[in-house]
Scaffold this motif. Structure first.
Motif, PDB file in Angstrom:
ATOM      1  N   LEU A   1      -9.482  -2.115  -0.558  1.00 54.90           N
ATOM      2  CA  LEU A   1      -8.061  -1.817  -0.333  1.00 54.90           C
ATOM      3  C   LEU A   1      -7.548  -0.877  -1.421  1.00 54.90           C
ATOM      4  O   LEU A   1      -8.020  -0.901  -2.557  1.00 54.90           O
ATOM      5  N   ILE A   2      -6.554  -0.071  -1.058  1.00 55.94           N
ATOM      6  CA  ILE A   2      -5.991   0.913  -1.986  1.00 55.94           C
ATOM      7  C   ILE A   2      -4.613   0.421  -2.437  1.00 55.94           C
ATOM      8  O   ILE A   2      -3.687   0.346  -1.633  1.00 55.94           O
ATOM      9  N   GLU A   3      -4.511   0.107  -3.697  1.00 58.79           N
ATOM     10  CA  GLU A   3      -3.273  -0.476  -4.217  1.00 58.79           C
ATOM     11  C   GLU A   3      -2.611   0.394  -5.267  1.00 58.79           C
ATOM     12  O   GLU A   3      -1.658  -0.037  -5.923  1.00 58.79           O
ATOM     13  N   ASP A   4      -3.097   1.612  -5.468  1.00 58.19           N
ATOM     14  CA  ASP A   4      -2.632   2.408  -6.609  1.00 58.19           C
ATOM     15  C   ASP A   4      -2.218   3.835  -6.226  1.00 58.19           C
ATOM     16  O   ASP A   4      -2.383   4.751  -7.002  1.00 58.19           O
ATOM     17  N   THR A   5      -1.674   4.012  -5.019  1.00 64.65           N
ATOM     18  CA  THR A   5      -1.168   5.347  -4.695  1.00 64.65           C
ATOM     19  C   THR A   5       0.171   5.541  -5.409  1.00 64.65           C
ATOM     20  O   THR A   5       0.718   4.598  -5.985  1.00 64.65           O
TER      21      THR A   5
ATOM     22  N   HIS B   1       0.863  -1.194   0.000  1.00 64.74           N
ATOM     23  CA  HIS B   1       0.000   0.000   0.000  1.00 64.74           C
ATOM     24  C   HIS B   1       0.894   1.236   0.000  1.00 64.74           C
ATOM     25  O   HIS B   1       0.645   2.199  -0.718  1.00 64.74           O
ATOM     26  N   SER B   2       1.934   1.181   0.820  1.00 69.67           N
ATOM     27  CA  SER B   2       2.972   2.227   0.857  1.00 69.67           C
ATOM     28  C   SER B   2       4.272   1.552   1.288  1.00 69.67           C
ATOM     29  O   SER B   2       4.229   0.482   1.899  1.00 69.67           O
ATOM     30  N   PRO B   3       5.435   2.144   0.982  1.00 64.58           N
ATOM     31  CA  PRO B   3       6.703   1.405   1.177  1.00 64.58           C
ATOM     32  C   PRO B   3       7.060   1.131   2.639  1.00 64.58           C
ATOM     33  O   PRO B   3       7.746   0.160   2.925  1.00 64.58           O
TER      34      PRO B   3
ATOM     35  N   ASP C   1      -3.104  -0.186   6.701  1.00 68.52           N
ATOM     36  CA  ASP C   1      -3.894  -0.159   5.467  1.00 68.52           C
ATOM     37  C   ASP C   1      -3.560  -1.293   4.511  1.00 68.52           C
ATOM     38  O   ASP C   1      -4.131  -1.366   3.430  1.00 68.52           O
ATOM     39  N   ILE C   2      -2.647  -2.194   4.884  1.00 65.85           N
ATOM     40  CA  ILE C   2      -2.347  -3.306   3.982  1.00 65.85           C
ATOM     41  C   ILE C   2      -3.549  -4.237   3.900  1.00 65.85           C
ATOM     42  O   ILE C   2      -3.835  -4.813   2.855  1.00 65.85           O
ATOM     43  N   LEU C   3      -4.292  -4.357   5.014  1.00 66.36           N
ATOM     44  CA  LEU C   3      -5.472  -5.236   5.034  1.00 66.36           C
ATOM     45  C   LEU C   3      -6.493  -4.724   6.034  1.00 66.36           C
ATOM     46  O   LEU C   3      -6.186  -4.531   7.208  1.00 66.36           O
TER      47      LEU C   3
END
Ligand SMILES: [Zn+2]
Ligand SMILES: [Zn+2]
Length: 242
Positions: free
Chosen positions: A189-193, A163-165, A182-184
């Motif tokens: 879920l947001i996978e495209d930031t 989700h983020s590094p 926010d990984i789960l």
């Protein structure tokens, strides 16, 4: 739009296991971060701190009474807004620079923060166009496998990029409690930031599946049990493979 008084901004609910759930009900559910407070014998832990539009320290007594480490599950605006209010701040090394130098772009405040994400607005002088996260350089840098020790309780840092590094989850082996960030969580879920990574996301999910989790407190949406946890991960991985 109506303004909310600061004393009415946060909602606080005491759960089992010394965990307190805090959130900001006047933000729409999709954008509303879960804030978690964990009581320990020697010190407390805060996982995330909300949008920062009303002081958490001033209006939530649970977070100001005792020694506390404020951990960032990651550094998107909805999770770190009040981190600057706490003396002891921890973040994964991959997002330490973001906590130290947050901007509207790198915290995702731009484009997400507009008046439309609220049911009712925060108190004056809040304005969506001027909203920004305050800088809060970390006093402790976290890496995978590190432990956050509260005296009688101990949380392992699980690095969960994707989700983020610098996303992390926090796992307490004795209780089976996982704070997943926010990984789960049990919602979209947001996978495209701008700093999401698809391969990292899959690896993090595969790793999470190996943990003996009993109860999950995520970054958004309601908590759920270990069975739901494994089902959510398996379904997500299945979808990636087809
Ligand atoms: Zn996020
Ligand atoms: Zn979030």
């Amino acid at each position: 739009m109506q303004r909310i008084r600061p004393e009415d901004w946060y909602r606080i609910r005491h759960l089992d296991d010394g965990v307190t759930f805090i959130d900001e009900p006047h933000i729409q559910e999709f954008y509303r971060c879960n804030i978690w407070h964990v009581r320990g014998r020697d010190r407390d832990m805060l996982v995330d701190s909300g949008m920062g539009v009303v002081s958490l320290r001033e209006w939530v007594p649970e977070v100001s009474e005792r020694d506390l480490i404020a951990v960032a599950s990651h550094t998107h605006f909805d999770h770190i807004g009040c981190h600057h209010e706490f003396e002891c701040r921890a973040v994964h090394e991959a997002e330490a620079d973001l906590l130290a130098e947050p901007t509207r772009i790198n915290t995702l405040a731009d484009p997400y923060v507009t008046d439309e994400i609220f049911h009712s607005l925060p108190p004056e002088p809040y304005c969506s166009q001027c909203y920004a996260v305050k800088r809060a350089p970390a006093t402790r840098i976290l890496r995978d496998g590190d432990r956050i020790d509260l005296g009688d309780r101990n949380f392992e840092v699980i690095h969960t990029p994707g989700h983020s590094p610098g996303g992390i989850a926090l796992f307490e082996a004795t209780s089976g409690i996982l704070f997943s960030g926010d990984i789960l969580y049990d919602g979209p879920l947001i996978e495209d930031t701008y700093h999401s990574n698809a391969a990292d996301y899959v690896a993090s999910m595969e790793h999470l599946l190996t943990l003996p989790v009993r109860l999950v407190h995520g970054g958004h949406f309601p908590s759920f049990d270990g069975e739901r946890y494994r089902a959510l991960i398996r379904n997500w991985l299945d979808e990636k493979q087809t």
